[in-house]
Design an enzyme around this catalytic site. Sequence first.
Site, mmCIF file in Angstrom:
data_model
loop_
_atom_site.group_PDB
_atom_site.id
_atom_site.type_symbol
_atom_site.label_atom_id
_atom_site.label_comp_id
_atom_site.label_asym_id
_atom_site.label_seq_id
_atom_site.Cartn_x
_atom_site.Cartn_y
_atom_site.Cartn_z
ATOM 1 N N TYR A 89 0.868 -1.190 0.000
ATOM 2 C CA TYR A 89 0.000 0.000 0.000
ATOM 3 C C TYR A 89 0.897 1.229 0.000
ATOM 4 O O TYR A 89 1.930 1.248 0.675
ATOM 5 C CB TYR A 89 -0.870 -0.024 1.272
ATOM 6 N N ARG A 226 -21.607 -10.259 -5.117
ATOM 7 C CA ARG A 226 -21.339 -11.674 -5.443
ATOM 8 C C ARG A 226 -22.496 -12.537 -4.950
ATOM 9 O O ARG A 226 -23.086 -12.257 -3.910
ATOM 10 C CB ARG A 226 -20.064 -12.149 -4.743
ATOM 11 N N ARG A 228 -24.277 -15.791 -3.258
ATOM 12 C CA ARG A 228 -23.951 -16.502 -2.018
ATOM 13 C C ARG A 228 -25.188 -17.242 -1.542
ATOM 14 O O ARG A 228 -26.296 -17.014 -2.048
ATOM 15 C CB ARG A 228 -23.473 -15.526 -0.953
ATOM 16 N N GLY A 299 -11.279 0.683 -5.336
ATOM 17 C CA GLY A 299 -10.763 -0.560 -4.773
ATOM 18 C C GLY A 299 -10.520 -1.569 -5.888
ATOM 19 O O GLY A 299 -10.971 -1.374 -7.028
ATOM 20 N N MET A 301 -10.754 -5.251 -5.176
ATOM 21 C CA MET A 301 -10.863 -6.408 -4.293
ATOM 22 C C MET A 301 -10.661 -7.741 -5.024
ATOM 23 O O MET A 301 -10.224 -8.707 -4.411
ATOM 24 C CB MET A 301 -12.215 -6.406 -3.567
#
Length: 400
Positions: A89, A226, A228, A299, A301
Amino acid sequence: MNVAFTSRTLSLSRPQLFRGIRKVQSSFATCSVLSANRAVVYTSNGDPSQVLSALTFSNLPPPPPNTVNVRFLLSPINPADINVIEGVYPAKPNPNASLSSSGKGSQDEPVFVAGNEGLAEVTNVGDGVTHLQPNDWVIMTRQQAGTWSTGMNVKPQDILKVPRSLNDVEAATITVNPPTAYNMLHDFVQLNEGDWVIQNGANGAVGQVVIQIAAAKGLKTINLIRNRNDIASLTEYLSNLGATHVVTYDELSDKSFRQRVKEWTGGKNIRLGLNCVSGKPTTLMTRLLGQNAHLVSYGAMSKEPLSLPTSLFIFKNLTCHGFWQSRWYDSKSSGEREKLVETLVGLMRAGKLKEPSHEILTIQGSEGDEEASQKIRHAIATLAKGQHGKKILLKMEETF
Ligand SMILES: NC(=O)c1ccc[n+]([C@@H]2O[C@H](COP(=O)([O-])OP(=O)(O)OC[C@H]3O[C@@H](n4cnc5c(N)ncnc54)[C@H](OP(=O)(O)O)[C@@H]3O)[C@@H](O)[C@H]2O)c1
């Protein structure tokens, strides 16, 4: 007396580590110590499960003039904290001066305290500090302050007072995610009531704030997540926060999805897309943006690159941006930061911005450093698996 905590003692040799801790404690032997501080520390970057250790150290001495001592109440574990520990980072913490071997943050044996965000309570005010008093709640304005700790001595300019009328989770999580969401919704496109925003990673902490601030502004949101097992309950949770539509990336991949979106928006252009994950879902999401739209990435991810069709730039005049809240803080005056915090506090008090879904990981004072280390490593491993659905906040009690 200077006491060295080397990378060997912190990450490899437990007996040596404990001997080092006892040396630090005895170096403060003139104070009668009933309780002691503890911090989550590392001496070299790497996998948090390998490099992090809980470290007990002596009580803070009274604050020198123009400084204050604070006790941390709650400190979130954010994805960026893991990246900082890994060393991938851009923002780097300064070594903790009193824990490093020279006593001044030696380059050879630096000790870093993890954690960027947190809520602390002022415990002791040094001479010359007039605007703070014990029991005030404060958040950190200095980045990478080392918030995974029970206590710390700070300069008044590195903290900002926040009202105790917030709850502790709201206050502990106000520095990173709410400002990110707020700024992304305001800095790139002038959006009016009834306009549409599309975002991925919508169930993340930032995504949840986007949903709520957008709803408070009368904006409509398409929220991608996502798939699930508990998709129905997650959809319901996000809808209750104010999400207009919640859709999985599987549905996004379906050819008929574009038509569904047209029906939802009545053919209105979507002019803002927010990207938390990159990879294929972002390519598909960006195709749904209208003319002159802006895609803001904050982001990555999925750890996949962002790949976009050139045609979107040529024929739709797409503009892409990166957003980093740290850069925003660096480029703004303290007055502008305070104004943003006031705005967010106002949204929280008005019930328009709720605390993130969360769990609190308490490190009890009676637990040894090894037990505490295991707990923190386990929490980080749980987050790394994904789909945890809750922000984890550390509550570190003083040791005794
Ligand atoms: N640029 C900035 O200023 C700024 C500010 C704040 C945060 N961020 C970044 O924003 C991101 C989210 O932060 P947060 O605090 O909202 O985190 P969070 O609450 O932990 O949420 C993480 C989100 O990412 C999703 N995700 C995790 N792994 C994934 C994968 N392999 N593929 C697709 N989606 C995945 C999660 O979905 P599941 O629930 O399905 O796992 C969830 O939606 C992080 O990268 C963070 O560093 C950036």
